[in-house]
Design an enzyme around this catalytic site. Structure first.
Site, PDB file in Angstrom:
ATOM      1  N   GLY A  40      31.523  44.930  43.417  1.00 32.64           N
ATOM      2  CA  GLY A  40      31.654  44.542  44.893  1.00 32.64           C
ATOM      3  C   GLY A  40      33.071  44.931  45.246  1.00 32.64           C
ATOM      4  O   GLY A  40      33.858  44.879  44.654  1.00 32.64           O
ATOM      5  N   SER A  42      36.650  43.805  47.000  1.00 38.65           N
ATOM      6  CA  SER A  42      37.829  42.811  46.762  1.00 38.65           C
ATOM      7  C   SER A  42      37.253  41.582  47.463  1.00 38.65           C
ATOM      8  O   SER A  42      37.020  41.521  48.650  1.00 38.65           O
ATOM      9  CB  SER A  42      39.045  43.125  47.013  1.00 38.65           C
ATOM     10  OG  SER A  42      40.090  42.257  46.839  1.00 38.65           O
ATOM     11  N   GLY A  43      37.393  40.147  47.051  1.00 33.56           N
ATOM     12  CA  GLY A  43      37.424  39.007  47.651  1.00 33.56           C
ATOM     13  C   GLY A  43      35.769  38.827  47.822  1.00 33.56           C
ATOM     14  O   GLY A  43      35.175  37.960  48.624  1.00 33.56           O
ATOM     15  N   GLY A  45      33.421  37.739  45.810  1.00 32.18           N
ATOM     16  CA  GLY A  45      32.867  36.781  45.112  1.00 32.18           C
ATOM     17  C   GLY A  45      32.586  36.929  43.439  1.00 32.18           C
ATOM     18  O   GLY A  45      31.814  35.846  42.823  1.00 32.18           O
ATOM     19  N   ARG A  74      44.236  42.868  34.071  1.00 31.28           N
ATOM     20  CA  ARG A  74      45.743  43.413  34.541  1.00 31.28           C
ATOM     21  C   ARG A  74      46.868  43.023  33.730  1.00 31.28           C
ATOM     22  O   ARG A  74      47.723  43.661  33.648  1.00 31.28           O
ATOM     23  CB  ARG A  74      45.655  43.200  35.883  1.00 31.28           C
ATOM     24  CG  ARG A  74      45.568  44.135  36.892  1.00 31.28           C
ATOM     25  CD  ARG A  74      46.090  43.840  38.266  1.00 31.28           C
ATOM     26  NE  ARG A  74      45.304  42.829  38.928  1.00 31.28           N
ATOM     27  CZ  ARG A  74      44.335  42.557  39.379  1.00 31.28           C
ATOM     28  NH1 ARG A  74      43.340  43.544  39.417  1.00 31.28           N
ATOM     29  NH2 ARG A  74      43.873  41.392  39.678  1.00 31.28           N
ATOM     30  N   ILE A 114      35.754  45.865  40.604  1.00 29.05           N
ATOM     31  CA  ILE A 114      35.261  46.671  41.628  1.00 29.05           C
ATOM     32  C   ILE A 114      35.407  48.213  40.932  1.00 29.05           C
ATOM     33  O   ILE A 114      36.258  48.632  40.357  1.00 29.05           O
ATOM     34  CB  ILE A 114      36.790  47.096  42.716  1.00 29.05           C
ATOM     35  CG1 ILE A 114      37.241  45.594  43.214  1.00 29.05           C
ATOM     36  CG2 ILE A 114      36.481  47.951  43.707  1.00 29.05           C
ATOM     37  CD1 ILE A 114      38.437  45.611  44.088  1.00 29.05           C
ATOM     38  N   SER A 115      34.080  48.810  40.970  1.00 29.40           N
ATOM     39  CA  SER A 115      33.601  49.854  40.284  1.00 29.40           C
ATOM     40  C   SER A 115      33.344  50.844  40.998  1.00 29.40           C
ATOM     41  O   SER A 115      32.785  50.848  41.960  1.00 29.40           O
ATOM     42  CB  SER A 115      32.409  49.447  39.078  1.00 29.40           C
ATOM     43  OG  SER A 115      32.818  48.084  38.330  1.00 29.40           O
TER      44      SER A 115
END
Length: 116
Positions: A40, A42-43, A45, A74, A114-115
């Protein structure tokens, strides 16, 4: 240090001979490994959902669960990567490899990235 190598595994071959058979591992742990991969923006959920699910699975059901997301990756495994398209793809590749190892070990792995 003394390094012990698995003599039954040929270079580039199947490493199954070097590990406890999955059936025995899963029986001892009382669960099979699995990966749930959430994607999904960024942000969106992803981490919030994964954290809540991890909490329920561990505390209510006694499952072995680990959450992998951009924040904890990261600072370690992916600390050498930036936010370029190629580095993001490498992050996804590394995370997929790690999730596979966790799953093989009988851990329920929750991935939120995030893919592409």
């Amino acid at each position: 240090p003394r390094i012990i190598e698995c003599a039954e595994a040929e270079d580039g071959g199947d490493q199954a001979a070097c590990h406890l058979p999955k059936k025995q591992r899963y029986a001892a742990l009382g669960q099979k490994g699995a990966t749930l991969w959430m994607t999904g923006c960024s942000g969106a959920g992803k981490t919030t959902i994964a954290t809540a699910l991890e909490d329920v699975l561990v505390k209510q059901y006694g499952k072995h669960v680990y959450r992998l997301d951009g924040d904890n990756l990261r600072t370690g495994l992916n600390r050498d990567l930036t936010f370029t398209e190629s580095d993001r793809a490498e992050s996804v590749r590394r995370t997929g490899e790690l999730a596979t190892l966790f799953s093989d070990a009988g851990v329920i792995t929750l991935v939120g990235l995030i893919s592409p």
